[in-house]
Design an enzyme around this catalytic site. Structure first.
Site, PDB file in Angstrom:
ATOM      1  N   GLU A 213      45.556  29.285  47.528  1.00 50.49           N
ATOM      2  CA  GLU A 213      44.981  28.450  48.598  1.00 50.49           C
ATOM      3  C   GLU A 213      43.844  27.669  47.954  1.00 50.49           C
ATOM      4  O   GLU A 213      42.731  28.177  47.807  1.00 50.49           O
ATOM      5  CB  GLU A 213      44.471  29.344  49.737  1.00 50.49           C
ATOM      6  CG  GLU A 213      45.562  30.149  50.428  1.00 50.49           C
ATOM      7  CD  GLU A 213      46.401  29.309  51.385  1.00 50.49           C
ATOM      8  OE1 GLU A 213      45.945  28.220  51.778  1.00 50.49           O
ATOM      9  OE2 GLU A 213      47.509  29.738  51.731  1.00 50.49           O
ATOM     10  N   CYS A 247      37.222  23.575  52.899  1.00 48.21           N
ATOM     11  CA  CYS A 247      38.346  23.131  52.056  1.00 48.21           C
ATOM     12  C   CYS A 247      39.110  21.985  52.687  1.00 48.21           C
ATOM     13  O   CYS A 247      39.639  21.135  51.988  1.00 48.21           O
ATOM     14  CB  CYS A 247      39.284  24.293  51.763  1.00 48.21           C
ATOM     15  SG  CYS A 247      39.967  25.046  53.236  1.00 48.21           S
TER      16      CYS A 247
HETATM   17  P1  NAD Z   1      35.949  29.363  42.934  1.00 48.34           P
HETATM   18  O1  NAD Z   1      37.305  29.022  42.452  1.00 48.34           O
HETATM   19  O2  NAD Z   1      34.793  29.039  42.074  1.00 48.34           O
HETATM   20  O3  NAD Z   1      35.838  30.929  43.251  1.00 48.34           O
HETATM   21  C1  NAD Z   1      36.734  31.602  44.111  1.00 48.34           C
HETATM   22  C2  NAD Z   1      36.818  33.066  43.729  1.00 48.34           C
HETATM   23  O4  NAD Z   1      37.342  33.138  42.401  1.00 48.34           O
HETATM   24  C3  NAD Z   1      35.493  33.817  43.722  1.00 48.34           C
HETATM   25  O5  NAD Z   1      35.667  35.082  44.315  1.00 48.34           O
HETATM   26  C4  NAD Z   1      35.187  33.970  42.234  1.00 48.34           C
HETATM   27  O6  NAD Z   1      34.488  35.157  41.942  1.00 48.34           O
HETATM   28  C5  NAD Z   1      36.578  34.035  41.643  1.00 48.34           C
HETATM   29  N1  NAD Z   1      36.622  33.634  40.224  1.00 48.34           N
HETATM   30  C6  NAD Z   1      35.769  32.830  39.569  1.00 48.34           C
HETATM   31  N2  NAD Z   1      36.144  32.702  38.268  1.00 48.34           N
HETATM   32  C7  NAD Z   1      37.259  33.459  38.123  1.00 48.34           C
HETATM   33  C8  NAD Z   1      38.121  33.746  37.024  1.00 48.34           C
HETATM   34  N3  NAD Z   1      37.900  33.238  35.826  1.00 48.34           N
HETATM   35  N4  NAD Z   1      39.174  34.557  37.231  1.00 48.34           N
HETATM   36  C9  NAD Z   1      39.420  35.075  38.459  1.00 48.34           C
HETATM   37  N5  NAD Z   1      38.647  34.831  39.535  1.00 48.34           N
HETATM   38  C10 NAD Z   1      37.577  34.026  39.375  1.00 48.34           C
HETATM   39  O7  NAD Z   1      35.838  28.668  44.360  1.00 48.34           O
HETATM   40  P2  NAD Z   1      34.580  28.590  45.317  1.00 48.34           P
HETATM   41  O8  NAD Z   1      33.552  27.694  44.704  1.00 48.34           O
HETATM   42  O9  NAD Z   1      34.173  29.952  45.743  1.00 48.34           O
HETATM   43  O10 NAD Z   1      35.235  27.873  46.586  1.00 48.34           O
HETATM   44  C11 NAD Z   1      35.335  26.494  46.701  1.00 48.34           C
HETATM   45  C12 NAD Z   1      36.742  26.024  46.420  1.00 48.34           C
HETATM   46  O11 NAD Z   1      37.656  26.764  47.201  1.00 48.34           O
HETATM   47  C13 NAD Z   1      36.957  24.584  46.835  1.00 48.34           C
HETATM   48  O12 NAD Z   1      37.754  23.950  45.878  1.00 48.34           O
HETATM   49  C14 NAD Z   1      37.695  24.695  48.163  1.00 48.34           C
HETATM   50  O13 NAD Z   1      38.470  23.580  48.497  1.00 48.34           O
HETATM   51  C15 NAD Z   1      38.530  25.906  47.918  1.00 48.34           C
HETATM   52  N6  NAD Z   1      38.885  26.527  49.175  1.00 48.34           N
HETATM   53  C16 NAD Z   1      40.189  26.519  49.558  1.00 48.34           C
HETATM   54  C17 NAD Z   1      40.542  27.069  50.777  1.00 48.34           C
HETATM   55  C18 NAD Z   1      41.965  27.091  51.253  1.00 48.34           C
HETATM   56  O14 NAD Z   1      42.245  27.849  52.176  1.00 48.34           O
HETATM   57  N7  NAD Z   1      42.864  26.328  50.680  1.00 48.34           N
HETATM   58  C19 NAD Z   1      39.566  27.637  51.593  1.00 48.34           C
HETATM   59  C20 NAD Z   1      38.254  27.619  51.147  1.00 48.34           C
HETATM   60  C21 NAD Z   1      37.916  27.076  49.935  1.00 48.34           C
END
Ligand code: NAD
Length: 470
Positions: A213, A247
């Protein structure tokens, strides 16, 4: 190789699952009910924890976009999951009658859930509702950007579930990396496209199926038949909810050049009506962290340096705003493709408007960019609306609205291409977290023996006859 703590939890969950892989509706219902009750009982605690993590997060927004959505998902799951669990009959291929077919939905086992910071409760719990409804156990890794919420989630879920049922793994990127390398039966990741790529790579090593997502740039197309007053309210509301850290927030607007000036002014006026002040206003959410605040300021600076015109809502003291990590609605016009604001997901209260003279130009713009998570179309002309629906590809769509397709439990929620893969919510989530097992029940009377070897002329005649039914 010795197992890490997370590895041990996964083993414990899988062992417990294997001991009882076919949980009853009564057990699943009980899990979902106690989840709903625990979240409702802690509403004030969640509001406070999330607000502290953000600097300020409107309590009302937490109620609308976290509590209400989660309780809606729970209510829907309680109403329908028993029906989704039923074994379904499926038609039998003609040549095999009178045999019969069935599809048996089965739990997958242990589901891993990685969630982001922007709606930290909703995006951890909505996948959990689907996973529990489908009869799985689950491990959750919430974001390190919301440490208070993550600890609270761990303690609230720890009160109602044993570690071998639902476990919350709190920690930063190192924990996240370890988490995503575990051999889950399914992994659902909500977060950025860049990290999504890394997570998909880690899961591929275990052949763990993933639902991604992700985010992206969700366009708004203003059609010539649009009611602009309505569009202005709904775009401003969708953009400023959670200060644009959504998002599916509208990322940019496509509309004819001669309308942009008046439209921008009206957006700014609407934002000022919604938020008479931005600084100190409990209704207006802060930017989650200094790094994100700096990134958003950097987007504005880059755009201005490349010739964009910026219009900012309100006249709040910029120093107070910076201290509170708040940015008012900023409409960016005279945009160009080389501006960073037109290249990366904004994820904040900045709204560029791109000049586009015709519907075909707008659709071409959308098609030439990454497939977005959401697309918004404002207009009254049904033929033009259907033309856009049929000829653009996006995760989901709201017509004459922004964002709210996400909370419709009976339509799938998910992205496409760089904005994600797979979907959940409602029955779509139930299927994502289930194995839909196909079973063929052969009849006593089967023509199959006519195709047993040795193959003779008779076999050929049977094959020729079968071809007529294929
Ligand atoms: P992010 O990708 O930085 O982090 C998301 C999660 O991934 C966190 O729990 C983080 O700890 C984990 N993570 C970070 N590095 C990782 C790695 N190397 N390996 C595995 N896991 C890792 O995203 P964010 O900044 O928390 O959220 C914002 C982003 O999420 C935006 O791009 C937004 O559009 C998207 N988003 C999508 C939805 C959806 O439903 N499609 C909903 C909300 C947010």
């Amino acid at each position: 190789m010795s197992k890490t703590n997370l590895g041990k939890i996964l083993t414990a969950q899988r062992t417990a699952f294997n001991a009882s892989p076919n949980s009853s509706w009564a057990e699943r219902k009980n899990n979902i009910i106690k989840l709903g009750e625990a979240i409702a009982d802690n509403e004030a605690n969640f509001q406070h924890a999330i607000s502290e993590d953000f600097g300020n997060r409107s309590f009302v927004e937490t109620t609308i976009a976290e509590m209400a959505i989660v309780q809606g998902g729970i209510k829907h799951a309680l109403k329908h999951t028993q029906k989704w669990m039923r074994t379904r009959k499926a038609p039998t291929t003609m040549q095999f009658k009178p045999a019969s077919n069935k599809i048996i939905p089965q739990p997958l086992g242990v589901v891993g859930i990685i969630s982001p910071w922007n709606y930290p409760l909703q995006l951890a719990i909505m996948p959990l509702i689907g996973a529990l409804g489908a009869g799985n156990r689950a491990m959750i890794k919430p974001s390190e950007f919301t440490p208070k919420l993550s600890e609270l989630l761990k303690s609230v879920l720890g009160e109602i579930f044993c570690n071998d049922e639902v476990y919350v793994a709190v920690g930063g990127v190192k924990v996240a990396q370890e988490f995503s390398s575990l051999a889950f039966d399914h992994l659902i990741f909500t977060g950025s496209t860049n990290v999504g790529r890394i997570v998909a790579g880690a899961a591929a090593k275990n052949l763990t199926p993933v639902t991604l997502e992700l985010g992206g740039k969700s366009p708004v197309i203003i059609d010539e038949s649009a009611n602009q007053t309505l569009a202005i309210s709904r775009i401003t509301n969708g953009k400023l909810l959670n200060a644009g850290q959504t998002c599916v927030a509208p990322d940019y607007v496509l509309m004819p050049k001669q309308e942009i000036d008046a439209f921008s002014k009206a957006l700014i006026a609407k934002a000022e009506e919604f938020y008479p002040t931005f600084a100190g206003n409990p209704d207006y959410t802060s930017i989650i962290a200094d790094s994100h605040y700096a990134r958003l300021q950097g987007l504005l600076e880059d755009a201005e340096n490349k010739g964009a015109i910026l219009r900012t809502a309100g006249d709040d003291d910029t120093q107070v705003m910076a201290k509170e990590r708040r940015i008012p609605l900023t409409v960016v016009t005279n945009t160009k493709p080389n501006m960073k604001i037109m290249q990366e997901e904004i994820f904040g209260p900045l709204l560029p408007i791109v000049a586009s003279e015709t519907l075909e130009n707008s659709m071409q713009y959308v098609q030439e960019h990454d497939r977005p998570l959401a697309l918004y179309w404002f207009g009254e002309n049904k033929a033009r609306r259907d033309h856009v629906l049929n000829n653009t590809i996006s995760g989901g769509v709201s017509i004459n609205e922004t964002a709210w397709h996400v909370v419709q439990e009976d339509i799938p929620f998910g992205g496409v291409g760089p904005s994600g893969m797979g979907a959940y919510h409602g029955e779509h989530g139930f299927k994502t977290f289930s194995h839909m097992k196909g079973v063929f029940f052969q009849s006593k009377f089967s023509g199959g023996k006519m195709l047993y070897p040795p193959y003779t002329e008779k076999t050929q005649k049977v094959l020729n006859m079968m071809k007529k039914f294929m």
